[in-house]
Design a protein around this motif. Structure first.
Motif, PDB file in Angstrom:
ATOM      1  N   ASN A  38       0.820  -1.195   0.000  1.00  0.00           N
ATOM      2  CA  ASN A  38       0.000   0.000   0.000  1.00  0.00           C
ATOM      3  C   ASN A  38       0.860   1.255   0.000  1.00  0.00           C
ATOM      4  N   ASN A  39       0.530   2.203  -0.852  1.00  0.00           N
ATOM      5  CA  ASN A  39       1.177   3.518  -0.850  1.00  0.00           C
ATOM      6  C   ASN A  39       0.338   4.471  -0.008  1.00  0.00           C
ATOM      7  N   THR A  40       0.994   5.251   0.854  1.00  0.00           N
ATOM      8  CA  THR A  40       0.277   6.207   1.702  1.00  0.00           C
ATOM      9  C   THR A  40       0.791   7.618   1.464  1.00  0.00           C
ATOM     10  N   ASP A  41      -0.019   8.606   1.838  1.00  0.00           N
ATOM     11  CA  ASP A  41       0.398   9.999   1.736  1.00  0.00           C
ATOM     12  C   ASP A  41       0.931  10.475   3.087  1.00  0.00           C
ATOM     13  N   SER A  42       1.151  11.791   3.226  1.00  0.00           N
ATOM     14  CA  SER A  42       1.749  12.331   4.446  1.00  0.00           C
ATOM     15  C   SER A  42       0.855  12.160   5.670  1.00  0.00           C
ATOM     16  N   ASP A  43      -0.454  11.929   5.463  1.00  0.00           N
ATOM     17  CA  ASP A  43      -1.384  11.737   6.583  1.00  0.00           C
ATOM     18  C   ASP A  43      -1.604  10.262   6.902  1.00  0.00           C
ATOM     19  N   GLY A  44      -0.903   9.393   6.188  1.00  0.00           N
ATOM     20  CA  GLY A  44      -1.042   7.960   6.416  1.00  0.00           C
ATOM     21  C   GLY A  44      -2.224   7.336   5.717  1.00  0.00           C
ATOM     22  N   ILE A  45      -2.892   8.084   4.844  1.00  0.00           N
ATOM     23  CA  ILE A  45      -4.055   7.567   4.112  1.00  0.00           C
ATOM     24  C   ILE A  45      -3.575   6.800   2.878  1.00  0.00           C
ATOM     25  N   ILE A  46      -4.155   5.623   2.665  1.00  0.00           N
ATOM     26  CA  ILE A  46      -3.750   4.791   1.518  1.00  0.00           C
ATOM     27  C   ILE A  46      -4.192   5.454   0.215  1.00  0.00           C
ATOM     28  N   THR A  47      -3.227   5.681  -0.679  1.00  0.00           N
ATOM     29  CA  THR A  47      -3.527   6.334  -1.959  1.00  0.00           C
ATOM     30  C   THR A  47      -3.550   5.344  -3.118  1.00  0.00           C
ATOM     31  N   ARG A  48      -2.859   4.207  -2.935  1.00  0.00           N
ATOM     32  CA  ARG A  48      -2.824   3.246  -4.043  1.00  0.00           C
ATOM     33  C   ARG A  48      -2.432   1.864  -3.531  1.00  0.00           C
ATOM     34  N   ASN A  49      -3.061   0.832  -4.069  1.00  0.00           N
ATOM     35  CA  ASN A  49      -2.659  -0.551  -3.807  1.00  0.00           C
ATOM     36  C   ASN A  49      -1.820  -1.027  -4.985  1.00  0.00           C
ATOM     37  N   LYS A  50      -0.683  -1.644  -4.690  1.00  0.00           N
ATOM     38  CA  LYS A  50       0.235  -2.012  -5.768  1.00  0.00           C
ATOM     39  C   LYS A  50       0.542  -3.506  -5.738  1.00  0.00           C
TER      40      LYS A  50
END
Length: 460
Positions: free
Chosen positions: A2-14
């Motif tokens: 899982n890719n996350t942003d600066s807030d720890g929210i998942i932005t993409r599943n890889k």
């Protein structure tokens, strides 16, 4: 993954198909594997220039970047498990483009992207080969590449839009909008400047090493702290100790305040003892109270390059080598710094300071050449040192017996003074900003220097 942003929210599943690169043989399956990667100083210089020119920086991410790299070699792979053709089980695939896992995949991607940009009238940086520029009239478009992450900005907003369309027309990309998170570093582009920090990364480290409940320290290392081998001390888990050091070293990308303390603790990774671990934890205790601290790049500042160099004298208790500390500014923007133990033992304070000035001079020359691509041809760049004897050695044309023992490679500073590339000047010790990279300091001195370096908490 899982890719996350600066807030720890998942932005993409890889999920990826990865080749077994460990089975490749050199000169059969691959030749060259080296691929240029941008230095963090270069990224900070880009952001400092953006602050100076008051333009926005944008971020695009290439989806599955390595799959775009054209291969020069002949490479075959077996059919993937679960995806084999039942009618042709004895056949293999011949690759035209790279797969993740291949040793040459990063280089193939860089060459593909580089060729594409150069065909579209971009020029490659003379010093930094991951920097691409395009000039149109009085405007400039700057592109900085870090593997599959690309940041760009321009003094003309239309050039940014055209570049975004150009890239999306050629590669499958995600337009991330204004740069806010890059290589684990948070970037806030505000009206009066750019703020760089690693707050999320710092919080994650506190959780990872279970130090959320630790008490707070005012400085990363006490001014009276003593570091030595401690042969009789109690050993600690080497893996944990090295993990803490590695994490802190990455944090120094935006936190020069912990640079010296981290580098000193890193010297004892071979055989860490409990006393060393206590000092490493003191850095984390300091970080707990300064989570949101970061670098501030104001818009209202010039773009003159200036360097500071300093050194302690025989500070290492084991081999009595000195520690070099240097930092470089573009206007009031701190873009480069380091703290490093010198390679040789200095027999005087003047020698230690002279060697430090030589290291700072080398970094300034690299930055000078980098700035040529931005359109700045600088000369007589100030290098500030607080030791008059070292300055005298640099200006003295006679290499007498008392300075012959200093390695000749450090004498290039004298040549650069004569060529008017740099100007070695005196600065009072109280205003020596590189002091924070050479020794542990008391609370008042430490925070005075942090303020001068441009480290602040914009949330406070």
């Amino acid at each position: 993954r899982n890719n996350t942003d600066s807030d720890g929210i998942i932005t993409r599943n890889k999920a990826r198909l990865v080749a077994q690169g460990y089975r490749q043989e050199e000169w059969i399956d691959f030749n060259e594997t080296f691929s240029p990667v941008a230095r963090l100083e270069a990224v900070r210089m880009f952001q400092a220039y953006a602050a100076f020119k008051t333009f926005k920086v944008y971020h695009i991410d290439v989806k599955s970047a390595f799959l775009n790299g054209l291969l020069q070699e002949e490479v075959y792979v077996e059919q993937p498990p679960g995806f084999s053709d039942p009618k042709h089980l004895n056949k293999v695939f011949k690759l035209n483009k790279a797969l993740y896992g291949l040793k040459q995949a990063p280089r193939a991607w860089y060459e593909t992207l580089s060729d594409f940009l150069e065909k579209n009238n971009f020029s490659k940086g003379s010093t930094d080969k991951t920097l691409f520029l395009k000039k149109k009239n009085e405007h400039i478009l700057i592109v900085q590449i870090y593997v599959d992450d690309i940041i760009f900005g321009s003094t003309d907003e239309n050039l940014c839009k055209k570049f975004s369309s150009l890239m999306q027309g050629q590669f499958e990309m995600s337009m991330m909008g204004e740069l806010s998170y890059f290589l684990g570093i948070e970037v806030k582009q505000l009206k009066d400047g750019i703020f760089i920090s690693q707050a999320k990364y710092t919080k994650d480290l506190m959780k990872k090493f279970k130090l959320e409940d630790a008490s707070i320290m005012k400085t990363p290392m006490s001014a009276t702290a003593v570091m030595d081998k401690d042969d009789g001390g109690k050993p600690v888990d080497t893996t944990v100790y090295r993990g803490m050091i590695g994490s802190l070293l990455y944090l120094t990308a935006s936190r020069p305040d912990i640079m010296y303390a981290t580098c000193v603790c890193a010297r004892y990774q071979a055989s860490p003892k409990e006393s060393h671990l206590v000092l490493v934890k003191s850095i984390f205790r300091y970080l707990k109270g300064t989570v949101n601290l970061g670098l501030w790049y104001p818009r209202e500042s010039g773009f003159n390059l200036i360097g500071y160099s300093d050194s302690d004298f025989a500070g290492c208790r084991i081999d009595r080598k000195s520690t070099t500390g240097t930092c470089q500014f573009l206007g009031n923007r701190l873009v480069s710094w380091f703290s490093k133990k010198q390679n040789s033992v200095s027999t005087s304070t003047a020698e230690a300071e002279y060697i430090a000035a030589g290291s700072c001079c080398a970094q300034i020359l690299w930055m000078k050449n980098q700035l040529l691509d931005y359109g700045f041809d600088l000369s007589d760049i100030p290098l500030l040192c607080d030791n008059t004897s070292a300055i005298s050695i640099a200006h003295n044309p006679v290499l007498h017996s008392r300075t012959k023992h200093i390695e000749i490679r450090h004498h290039f500073i004298r040549d650069n003074i004569q060529k008017n590339f740099i100007k070695l000047d005196y600065v009072p010790t109280i205003d020596q900003l590189a002091d924070v990279f050479t020794k542990p300091l008391d609370d008042s001195r430490f925070h005075y220097l942090l303020n001068k370096l441009g480290l602040l908490d914009i949330t406070a």
